[in-house]
Scaffold this active site. Structure first.
Site, PDB file in Angstrom:
ATOM      1  N   GLU A   1      17.261  -9.854  72.479  1.00  0.00           N
ATOM      2  CA  GLU A   1      17.992  -8.876  73.302  1.00  0.00           C
ATOM      3  C   GLU A   1      18.180  -9.380  74.723  1.00  0.00           C
ATOM      4  O   GLU A   1      18.246  -8.636  75.672  1.00  0.00           O
ATOM      5  CB  GLU A   1      17.317  -7.503  73.321  1.00  0.00           C
ATOM      6  CG  GLU A   1      15.858  -7.319  73.174  1.00  0.00           C
ATOM      7  CD  GLU A   1      14.865  -8.206  73.920  1.00  0.00           C
ATOM      8  OE1 GLU A   1      14.873  -9.431  73.662  1.00  0.00           O
ATOM      9  OE2 GLU A   1      14.077  -7.688  74.712  1.00  0.00           O
TER      10      GLU A   1
ATOM     11  N   ASP B   1      18.323  -8.006  80.052  1.00  0.00           N
ATOM     12  CA  ASP B   1      17.418  -7.825  78.915  1.00  0.00           C
ATOM     13  C   ASP B   1      17.330  -6.331  78.608  1.00  0.00           C
ATOM     14  O   ASP B   1      17.030  -5.523  79.493  1.00  0.00           O
ATOM     15  CB  ASP B   1      16.042  -8.384  79.311  1.00  0.00           C
ATOM     16  CG  ASP B   1      15.088  -8.445  78.142  1.00  0.00           C
ATOM     17  OD1 ASP B   1      14.773  -9.551  77.683  1.00  0.00           O
ATOM     18  OD2 ASP B   1      14.651  -7.357  77.685  1.00  0.00           O
TER      19      ASP B   1
ATOM     20  N   ASP C   1      20.985  -3.923  65.661  1.00  0.00           N
ATOM     21  CA  ASP C   1      22.147  -4.837  65.673  1.00  0.00           C
ATOM     22  C   ASP C   1      23.376  -4.152  66.278  1.00  0.00           C
ATOM     23  O   ASP C   1      24.146  -4.764  67.015  1.00  0.00           O
ATOM     24  CB  ASP C   1      22.478  -5.299  64.249  1.00  0.00           C
ATOM     25  CG  ASP C   1      21.505  -6.361  63.767  1.00  0.00           C
ATOM     26  OD1 ASP C   1      20.639  -6.782  64.573  1.00  0.00           O
ATOM     27  OD2 ASP C   1      21.601  -6.782  62.600  1.00  0.00           O
TER      28      ASP C   1
ATOM     29  N   ASN D   1      14.556  -0.606  67.389  1.00  0.00           N
ATOM     30  CA  ASN D   1      14.407  -1.164  66.038  1.00  0.00           C
ATOM     31  C   ASN D   1      13.415  -0.351  65.209  1.00  0.00           C
ATOM     32  O   ASN D   1      13.674  -0.033  64.051  1.00  0.00           O
ATOM     33  CB  ASN D   1      13.899  -2.604  66.119  1.00  0.00           C
ATOM     34  CG  ASN D   1      15.020  -3.607  66.239  1.00  0.00           C
ATOM     35  OD1 ASN D   1      16.122  -3.353  65.775  1.00  0.00           O
ATOM     36  ND2 ASN D   1      14.753  -4.731  66.859  1.00  0.00           N
TER      37      ASN D   1
ATOM     38  N   HIS E   1      16.565  -1.907  61.898  1.00  0.00           N
ATOM     39  CA  HIS E   1      17.109  -3.165  62.407  1.00  0.00           C
ATOM     40  C   HIS E   1      18.628  -3.128  62.517  1.00  0.00           C
ATOM     41  O   HIS E   1      19.215  -3.669  63.456  1.00  0.00           O
ATOM     42  CB  HIS E   1      16.654  -4.294  61.477  1.00  0.00           C
ATOM     43  CG  HIS E   1      16.663  -5.628  62.116  1.00  0.00           C
ATOM     44  ND1 HIS E   1      17.751  -6.456  62.074  1.00  0.00           N
ATOM     45  CD2 HIS E   1      15.716  -6.280  62.833  1.00  0.00           C
ATOM     46  CE1 HIS E   1      17.466  -7.569  62.733  1.00  0.00           C
ATOM     47  NE2 HIS E   1      16.233  -7.478  63.202  1.00  0.00           N
TER      48      HIS E   1
HETATM   49  N1  LIG Z   1      18.070  -5.600  65.558  1.00  0.00           N
HETATM   50  C1  LIG Z   1      17.748  -6.779  66.091  1.00  0.00           C
HETATM   51  N2  LIG Z   1      16.591  -6.894  66.766  1.00  0.00           N
HETATM   52  C2  LIG Z   1      16.287  -8.080  67.319  1.00  0.00           C
HETATM   53  C3  LIG Z   1      17.121  -9.184  67.200  1.00  0.00           C
HETATM   54  N3  LIG Z   1      16.544 -10.227  67.868  1.00  0.00           N
HETATM   55  C4  LIG Z   1      15.385  -9.754  68.372  1.00  0.00           C
HETATM   56  N4  LIG Z   1      15.210  -8.469  68.064  1.00  0.00           N
HETATM   57  C5  LIG Z   1      14.096  -7.562  68.391  1.00  0.00           C
HETATM   58  O1  LIG Z   1      14.058  -7.367  69.795  1.00  0.00           O
HETATM   59  C6  LIG Z   1      12.760  -6.835  70.102  1.00  0.00           C
HETATM   60  C7  LIG Z   1      12.310  -7.416  71.430  1.00  0.00           C
HETATM   61  O2  LIG Z   1      11.154  -6.753  71.785  1.00  0.00           O
HETATM   62  P1  LIG Z   1      10.302  -7.118  73.069  1.00  0.00           P
HETATM   63  O3  LIG Z   1      10.416  -8.582  73.350  1.00  0.00           O
HETATM   64  O4  LIG Z   1       8.941  -6.561  72.860  1.00  0.00           O
HETATM   65  O5  LIG Z   1      11.017  -6.423  74.268  1.00  0.00           O
HETATM   66  P2  LIG Z   1      11.393  -4.909  74.501  1.00  0.00           P
HETATM   67  O6  LIG Z   1      10.894  -4.005  73.417  1.00  0.00           O
HETATM   68  O7  LIG Z   1      12.871  -4.869  74.752  1.00  0.00           O
HETATM   69  O8  LIG Z   1      10.592  -4.568  75.823  1.00  0.00           O
HETATM   70  P3  LIG Z   1      10.961  -4.914  77.329  1.00  0.00           P
HETATM   71  O9  LIG Z   1      11.827  -6.142  77.306  1.00  0.00           O
HETATM   72  O10 LIG Z   1       9.643  -5.144  77.969  1.00  0.00           O
HETATM   73  O11 LIG Z   1      11.664  -3.732  77.890  1.00  0.00           O
HETATM   74  C8  LIG Z   1      11.854  -7.208  68.949  1.00  0.00           C
HETATM   75  O12 LIG Z   1      11.533  -6.031  68.220  1.00  0.00           O
HETATM   76  C9  LIG Z   1      12.734  -8.105  68.066  1.00  0.00           C
HETATM   77  O13 LIG Z   1      12.466  -7.949  66.684  1.00  0.00           O
HETATM   78  C10 LIG Z   1      18.336  -9.036  66.466  1.00  0.00           C
HETATM   79  O14 LIG Z   1      19.153  -9.948  66.307  1.00  0.00           O
HETATM   80  N5  LIG Z   1      18.610  -7.821  65.924  1.00  0.00           N
END
Ligand SMILES: Nc1nc2c(ncn2[C@@H]2O[C@H](COP(=O)(O)OP(=O)(O)OP(=O)(O)O)[C@@H](O)[C@H]2O)c(=O)[nH]1
Length: 246
Positions: free
Chosen positions: A163, A120, A137, A128, A133
């Site tokens: 992610e 992860d 990606d 982002n 965004h």
């Molecule tokens: N650019 C992009 N962002 C994505 C996609 N799918 C999910 N996300 C973003 O991934 C982010 C996940 O954030 P969190 O679940 O808070 O996790 P994190 O910020 O990585 O924090 P930790 O996992 O605790 O380290 C969110 O901002 C989602 O919008 C995608 O296909 N493309």
């Protein structure tokens, strides 16, 4: 009828129909020859009546076989596309679970070790929010490519969502899975992703479980344990690997 064609295979069905048509055409001609004294049919008419179906049927069949081969090829391509995550080109969640279940079943039967790894990206939301965004990606694509470059072709790589990624490594001990994670860290440390005027770096947290599966072990239960290790890795400060030890 549809079921029979499916069982036989489309190509075999065409070949069978061709053979039956050719055989029937010859049979009818022989019958006609036999009966022709009273019917007034000329030899040339009989000859043409045999020759035309015998020539036309294989030609039509050949054309059909070509079409069927194209359909088969397209079907394979569609199945492949349906199993891939469009952004990163690794297996999507459904395909990963499906393929991983088969690998685990095989490992259980052959008493072989497998490793399941949950990965992860760290603080991906910040990437982002800060760079946009499309930069996010780009990072996801870069990470998938990094995993691919460090894995064997027999390893399964899946994007489970957002992610979150997962790997299934057949015949791989905990030490080898841990070593893979270290290779990923090394590559990520040396990578700079350029996006517009920014240089983006990122890290990943990893949870690993390795074992010879028993009957009760499924991809869901193994991934759950890998996720618990991943959670510990996040708790420990991220950018590290935790191996599940029961
Ligand atoms: N650019 C992009 N962002 C994505 C996609 N799918 C999910 N996300 C973003 O991934 C982010 C996940 O954030 P969190 O679940 O808070 O996790 P994190 O910020 O990585 O924090 P930790 O996992 O605790 O380290 C969110 O901002 C989602 O919008 C995608 O296909 N493309």
């Amino acid at each position: 009828m549809r079921q029979t064609i499916q069982n036989l295979g489309r190509l075999n069905t065409v070949i069978l129909i061709t053979a039956i048509s050719a055989f029937t055409s010859v049979l009818i001609t022989f019958l006609a020859f036999y009966l022709r004294q009273n019917s007034g049919i000329t030899s040339i008419a009989l000859f043409l009546a045999t020759l035309i179906p015998l020539t036309v049927t294989p030609l039509v069949s050949w054309h059909l076989i070509g079409l069927l081969m194209n359909i088969d090829k397209l079907e394979k391509e569609m199945r492949l596309l349906a199993s891939l995550d469009p952004l990163t080109d690794v297996l999507n969640r459904r395909a990963f679970f499906q393929d991983a279940a088969q690998h685990i079943h095989r490992a259980e039967q052959e008493r072989r070790v497998v490793s399941v790894i949950a990965l992860d990206l760290d603080r991906f939301k910040v990437v982002n929010d800060r760079y946009g965004h499309s930069a996010g990606d780009l990072v996801l694509r870069h990470f998938a490519a990094t995993i691919k470059a460090n894995c064997r072709t027999t390893d399964l790589i899946g994007r489970l969502g957002g992610e979150e990624f997962a790997l299934l490594l057949p015949n791989t001990s905990a030490a080898a899975a841990y070593a893979l994670a270290q290779r990923l860290y090394l590559t990520l440390r040396q990578s700079v992703i350029r996006h517009e005027h920014s240089k983006i770096g990122y890290t990943v947290s990893v949870g690993v479980i390795s074992l010879v599966p028993r009957e009760a072990d499924t991809i869901e239960t193994l991934l759950n344990k890998a996720d618990r290790s991943l959670y510990l890795a996040k708790e420990t400060g991220r950018n590290c690997t935790v191996v599940f030890d029961g």
